[in-house]
Design a protein around this motif. Structure first.
Motif, short mmCIF file in Angstrom:
data_model
loop_
_atom_site.label_atom_id
_atom_site.label_comp_id
_atom_site.label_asym_id
_atom_site.label_seq_id
_atom_site.Cartn_x
_atom_site.Cartn_y
_atom_site.Cartn_z
N UNK A 98 -0.46 24.86 34.65
CA UNK A 98 0.85 24.27 34.93
C UNK A 98 0.74 23.15 35.97
N UNK A 99 -0.09 23.37 36.99
CA UNK A 99 -0.31 22.33 38.00
C UNK A 99 -0.93 21.09 37.39
N UNK A 100 -1.79 21.28 36.38
CA UNK A 100 -2.43 20.13 35.75
C UNK A 100 -1.38 19.25 35.08
N UNK A 101 -0.41 19.87 34.40
CA UNK A 101 0.65 19.09 33.75
C UNK A 101 1.50 18.40 34.81
N UNK A 102 1.82 19.11 35.89
CA UNK A 102 2.63 18.53 36.96
C UNK A 102 1.93 17.34 37.60
N UNK A 103 0.68 17.53 38.02
CA UNK A 103 -0.04 16.47 38.75
C UNK A 103 -0.37 15.29 37.85
N UNK A 104 -0.81 15.57 36.63
CA UNK A 104 -1.12 14.46 35.71
C UNK A 104 0.16 13.71 35.32
N UNK A 105 1.27 14.44 35.17
CA UNK A 105 2.55 13.78 34.88
C UNK A 105 2.97 12.86 36.02
N UNK A 106 2.81 13.34 37.25
CA UNK A 106 3.14 12.52 38.41
C UNK A 106 2.22 11.30 38.47
N UNK A 107 0.93 11.49 38.16
CA UNK A 107 -0.03 10.38 38.17
C UNK A 107 0.38 9.30 37.17
N UNK A 108 0.83 9.73 35.99
CA UNK A 108 1.27 8.77 34.97
C UNK A 108 2.56 8.09 35.40
N UNK A 109 3.53 8.88 35.87
CA UNK A 109 4.84 8.33 36.23
C UNK A 109 4.74 7.34 37.39
N UNK A 110 3.84 7.63 38.34
CA UNK A 110 3.70 6.76 39.51
C UNK A 110 2.61 5.71 39.34
N UNK A 111 1.96 5.74 38.16
CA UNK A 111 0.83 4.85 37.90
C UNK A 111 -0.19 4.95 39.05
N UNK A 112 -0.53 6.19 39.39
CA UNK A 112 -1.41 6.47 40.52
C UNK A 112 -2.80 5.89 40.28
N UNK A 113 -3.26 5.12 41.23
CA UNK A 113 -4.58 4.51 41.11
C UNK A 113 -5.50 5.14 42.15
N UNK A 114 -6.47 5.90 41.66
CA UNK A 114 -7.46 6.56 42.51
C UNK A 114 -8.83 5.99 42.22
N UNK A 115 -9.78 6.13 43.14
CA UNK A 115 -11.17 5.79 42.80
C UNK A 115 -11.60 6.56 41.56
N UNK A 116 -12.42 5.93 40.76
CA UNK A 116 -12.80 6.53 39.48
C UNK A 116 -13.38 7.93 39.66
N UNK A 117 -14.24 8.12 40.65
CA UNK A 117 -14.87 9.43 40.87
C UNK A 117 -13.82 10.50 41.18
N UNK A 118 -12.80 10.14 41.97
CA UNK A 118 -11.76 11.11 42.32
C UNK A 118 -10.93 11.48 41.09
N UNK A 119 -10.60 10.50 40.27
CA UNK A 119 -9.84 10.77 39.04
C UNK A 119 -10.64 11.67 38.11
N UNK A 120 -11.93 11.39 37.97
CA UNK A 120 -12.79 12.21 37.10
C UNK A 120 -12.90 13.63 37.63
N UNK A 121 -12.98 13.79 38.95
CA UNK A 121 -13.08 15.13 39.54
C UNK A 121 -11.81 15.93 39.28
N UNK A 122 -10.64 15.30 39.43
CA UNK A 122 -9.38 15.98 39.17
C UNK A 122 -9.31 16.45 37.72
N UNK A 123 -9.66 15.56 36.81
CA UNK A 123 -9.64 15.89 35.38
C UNK A 123 -10.62 17.02 35.08
#
Length: 201
Positions: A98-123
């Motif tokens: 459930x947290x994955x849907x929440x956090x990924x949804x927020x990332x998409x809605x806010x167009x969150x830009x993270x360093x590539x390594x951080x984004x890959x780690x979250x995924x």
């Protein structure tokens, strides 16, 4: 044409939710395992929206994330699937999904830009929990390898759907549509999170 397809997405999601009981039967053998694996990601709306969100977020981040994130998720998810089949416990898997849907949804809605390594780690972290859930729900009569190939393939296809949706940014209203989808995904993530925490309580 593309905005019209996206506007029909909620209807398709509702259809998937209503169709879940039809997919619930177990399939036997290698062919049955493959079919069960292919259908399984589509029978859980929490899995489906998170996997689509990975593709959208990758498209928003651009190269190399647009391809690496959707490749990372299924590969790491396969490891989680093995853990699930082996009944190796993970802490609060439904809450993590459930947290994955929440956090990924927020990332998409806010167009969150993270360093590539951080984004890959979250995924990758979320992929472990999604894979574990798939593996733990392996039908007793299904072939585990064929089932794994099926759900990894279906996950990749859902990521591709997300990437296709992410290309809507090429149109003036596309970014607003994508932000709305992200907010909707985050909202559903909140709902599933409340359900998961309620079950624990």
């Amino acid at each position: 044409m593309c905005p019209r397809i996206v506007r029909s997405l909620p209807v398709a999601i509702v259809a998937f939710v209503l169709a879940q009981p039809a997919f619930a039967h177990e399939q036997a053998g290698v062919a049955g395992g493959l079919v069960s694996g292919l259908l399984h990601p589509a029978t859980g709306i929490d899995h489906l929206i998170a996997m689509v969100a990975v593709g959208i977020w990758g498209a928003q981040l651009g190269a190399p994330a647009i391809w690496v994130l959707p490749i990372t998720f299924p590969l790491v998810m396969a490891v989680g699937g093995v853990l699930g089949i082996m009944r190796v416990p993970l802490p609060m898997p439904e809450v993590a999904i459930a947290l994955s849907a929440l956090i990924l949804g927020v990332a998409v809605a806010s167009r969150l830009r993270l360093p590539f390594a951080a984004a890959a780690a979250i995924v990758a972290v979320f992929a472990i929990f999604h894979g574990h859930a798939h593996g733990a729900e392996l039908p007793g009569s299904a072939n585990p390898l064929a089932y794994g190939v099926g759900f990894v393939t279906a996950t990749g296809l859902l990521h591709l759907c997300g990437i296709a949706i992410g290309t809507l940014t090429r149109w003036p209203a596309g970014e607003r549509i994508i932000q709305g989808l992200g907010a909707g995904i985050a909202g559903l993530g909140c709902y599933f999170l409340a359900q998961g925490l309620g079950a624990i309580a």
